[in-house]
Design an enzyme around this catalytic site. Structure first.
Site, mmCIF file in Angstrom:
data_model
loop_
_atom_site.group_PDB
_atom_site.id
_atom_site.type_symbol
_atom_site.label_atom_id
_atom_site.label_comp_id
_atom_site.label_asym_id
_atom_site.label_seq_id
_atom_site.Cartn_x
_atom_site.Cartn_y
_atom_site.Cartn_z
ATOM 1 N N ASP A 56 0.843 -1.202 0.000
ATOM 2 C CA ASP A 56 0.000 0.000 0.000
ATOM 3 C C ASP A 56 0.882 1.257 0.000
ATOM 4 O O ASP A 56 0.371 2.383 -0.048
ATOM 5 C CB ASP A 56 -1.011 -0.005 1.152
ATOM 6 C CG ASP A 56 -0.363 -0.115 2.508
ATOM 7 O OD1 ASP A 56 0.883 -0.189 2.589
ATOM 8 O OD2 ASP A 56 -1.114 -0.133 3.517
ATOM 9 N N SER A 57 2.213 1.055 -0.034
ATOM 10 C CA SER A 57 3.133 2.179 -0.287
ATOM 11 C C SER A 57 2.882 2.748 -1.682
ATOM 12 O O SER A 57 3.384 3.827 -2.010
ATOM 13 C CB SER A 57 4.594 1.733 -0.154
ATOM 14 O OG SER A 57 4.831 0.525 -0.856
ATOM 15 N N ASP A 83 -1.062 -6.049 -0.138
ATOM 16 C CA ASP A 83 -1.518 -5.414 1.107
ATOM 17 C C ASP A 83 -3.027 -5.214 1.082
ATOM 18 O O ASP A 83 -3.567 -4.677 0.102
ATOM 19 C CB ASP A 83 -0.873 -4.028 1.255
ATOM 20 C CG ASP A 83 0.385 -4.054 2.102
ATOM 21 O OD1 ASP A 83 0.495 -4.904 2.997
ATOM 22 O OD2 ASP A 83 1.263 -3.215 1.837
ATOM 23 N N LYS A 95 -1.334 -9.379 2.783
ATOM 24 C CA LYS A 95 -0.579 -8.938 3.960
ATOM 25 C C LYS A 95 -1.446 -7.986 4.773
ATOM 26 O O LYS A 95 -2.189 -7.185 4.195
ATOM 27 C CB LYS A 95 0.730 -8.259 3.543
ATOM 28 C CG LYS A 95 1.529 -7.712 4.728
ATOM 29 C CD LYS A 95 2.961 -7.396 4.377
ATOM 30 C CE LYS A 95 3.196 -6.027 3.769
ATOM 31 N NZ LYS A 95 2.755 -4.887 4.588
ATOM 32 N N GLU A 124 -1.525 -5.496 8.541
ATOM 33 C CA GLU A 124 -0.749 -4.890 9.615
ATOM 34 C C GLU A 124 -1.438 -5.095 10.961
ATOM 35 O O GLU A 124 -2.634 -4.821 11.088
ATOM 36 C CB GLU A 124 -0.591 -3.381 9.355
ATOM 37 C CG GLU A 124 0.214 -3.065 8.113
ATOM 38 C CD GLU A 124 0.414 -1.571 7.879
ATOM 39 O OE1 GLU A 124 0.014 -0.756 8.744
ATOM 40 O OE2 GLU A 124 0.968 -1.214 6.827
ATOM 41 N N GLU A 169 9.025 -4.229 10.518
ATOM 42 C CA GLU A 169 9.498 -2.957 9.950
ATOM 43 C C GLU A 169 10.068 -2.059 11.041
ATOM 44 O O GLU A 169 9.437 -1.816 12.076
ATOM 45 C CB GLU A 169 8.318 -2.255 9.230
ATOM 46 C CG GLU A 169 8.736 -0.919 8.619
ATOM 47 C CD GLU A 169 7.726 -0.368 7.612
ATOM 48 O OE1 GLU A 169 6.754 -1.078 7.253
ATOM 49 O OE2 GLU A 169 7.915 0.784 7.178
HETATM 50 O O1 KIV Z 1 3.590 -1.148 1.611
HETATM 51 C C1 KIV Z 1 4.769 -1.497 1.664
HETATM 52 O O2 KIV Z 1 5.598 -1.188 0.794
HETATM 53 C C2 KIV Z 1 5.192 -2.314 2.791
HETATM 54 C C3 KIV Z 1 6.648 -2.599 2.934
HETATM 55 C C4 KIV Z 1 7.349 -1.405 3.432
HETATM 56 C C5 KIV Z 1 6.897 -3.791 3.787
HETATM 57 O O3 KIV Z 1 4.390 -2.707 3.573
#
Ligand code: KIV
Length: 271
Positions: free
Chosen positions: A51-52, A90, A120, A122, A189
């Site tokens: 989600d980056s 994510d 994924k 969090e 992280e």
């Molecule tokens: O969204 C992302 O890029 C991440 C990584 C930093 C692990 O969750």
């Protein structure tokens, strides 16, 4: 250690055997077909459609604004490109916290509409019910502890997490919990390297770090950061392998010059 090109498709089982055999796991983000094709061809083990994307693709300050539909769009392009690696996506903010039915619907949409291989999420004990429900549908889940950017407004800063005993203890307990629920792997992280190493030794499942030192089972970076596309972000943990910002800027500058001076196109570049 070189890339094993004989592996037809990396699965969650391949990732586990890498840990069991002491082979480090390589993971990078990608958000579109063209980048994912290069990253997969290079032999990466896991592509994370992170989600980056909210930051590096859309220019938002945080990861909170990106939507489930947008994550699915990014994941579709990546899945079309990825012939060998495992693709993890994510689940975005607001699509799983607090309601396990919504969490399951979100995970199913990602798997069905993008063709990704895992999701994924969090958090630890707070999202236990959602993780359990998603796993019960046969969807592999990667956990994410430590600095969890979807909670940035709770933390207030992007600084190193779990430096204090209480937070470190909670992180260790959460890691154990995620493993016992059935997560196939965990991202840690921006936490102290010593703590991350302890967690990696304690768990059977692979622990993949970002800013968590070299004692874990694998590493992940945001692809735009390690390629130097984004030249404003320079945390201590980041190794830049290229300065693409300068290379692209230089190439675009040359193109502009060539167009303005009527040097492009030349005789051979026309019909
Ligand atoms: O969204 C992302 O890029 C991440 C990584 C930093 C692990 O969750």
């Amino acid at each position: 250690m070189s890339v094993n090109k004989d592996i037809k498709r990396i699965t969650t089982h391949t990732i586990q055997s890498m840990k069991d055999n002491g082979e480090k796991i390589s993971m990078l983000t990608s958000y579109d077909f063209s980048m994912a094709r290069i990253v997969d061809d290079a032999g990466i083990d896991i592509i994370l459609v992170g989600d980056s994307a909210s930051n590096v693709m859309a220019g938002h300050e945080t990861t909170l604004p990106i939507t489930l539909d947008q994550m699915i769009y990014h994941a579709q392009g990546v899945v079309r490109a990825a012939k060998r690696c495992l693709v993890v996506v994510d689940i975005p903010f607001g699509s799983y916290q607090g309601n396990s039915r919504i969490a399951l619907d979100s995970a199913i949409r990602i798997m069905k509409e993008s063709g990704a291989h895992a999701v994924k999420m969090e958090g630890g004990s707070e999202i236990q019910e959602s993780i359990t429900r998603i796993l019960s549908a046969g969807i592999p889940v990667m956990g994410h502890l430590g600095l969890t950017p979807q909670s940035i407004y709770k933390f207030g800063t992007y600084t190193v997490r779990a430096k204090e005993t209480l937070e470190a203890q909670k992180l260790k307990e959460d890691a154990k919990l995620l493993e016992s629920l059935g997560c196939f792997s965990i991202v840690l992280e921006k936490i102290p390297a010593k703590l991350a190493t302890e967690v990696a030794i304690d768990l059977h499942i692979p622990v993949i770090g970002i800013g968590a030192g070299g004692g874990v089972d694998g590493q992940v970076l945001v692809v735009h950061d390690m390629l130097g596309i984004n030249n404003e972000f320079q945390p201590r943990f980041l190794r830049k392998y290229l300065n693409l910002y300068e290379s692209i800027k230089g190439a675009v500058g040359e193109y502009i010059q060539d167009v303005k001076s009527n040097d492009f196109p030349n005789e051979k570049e026309q019909y």
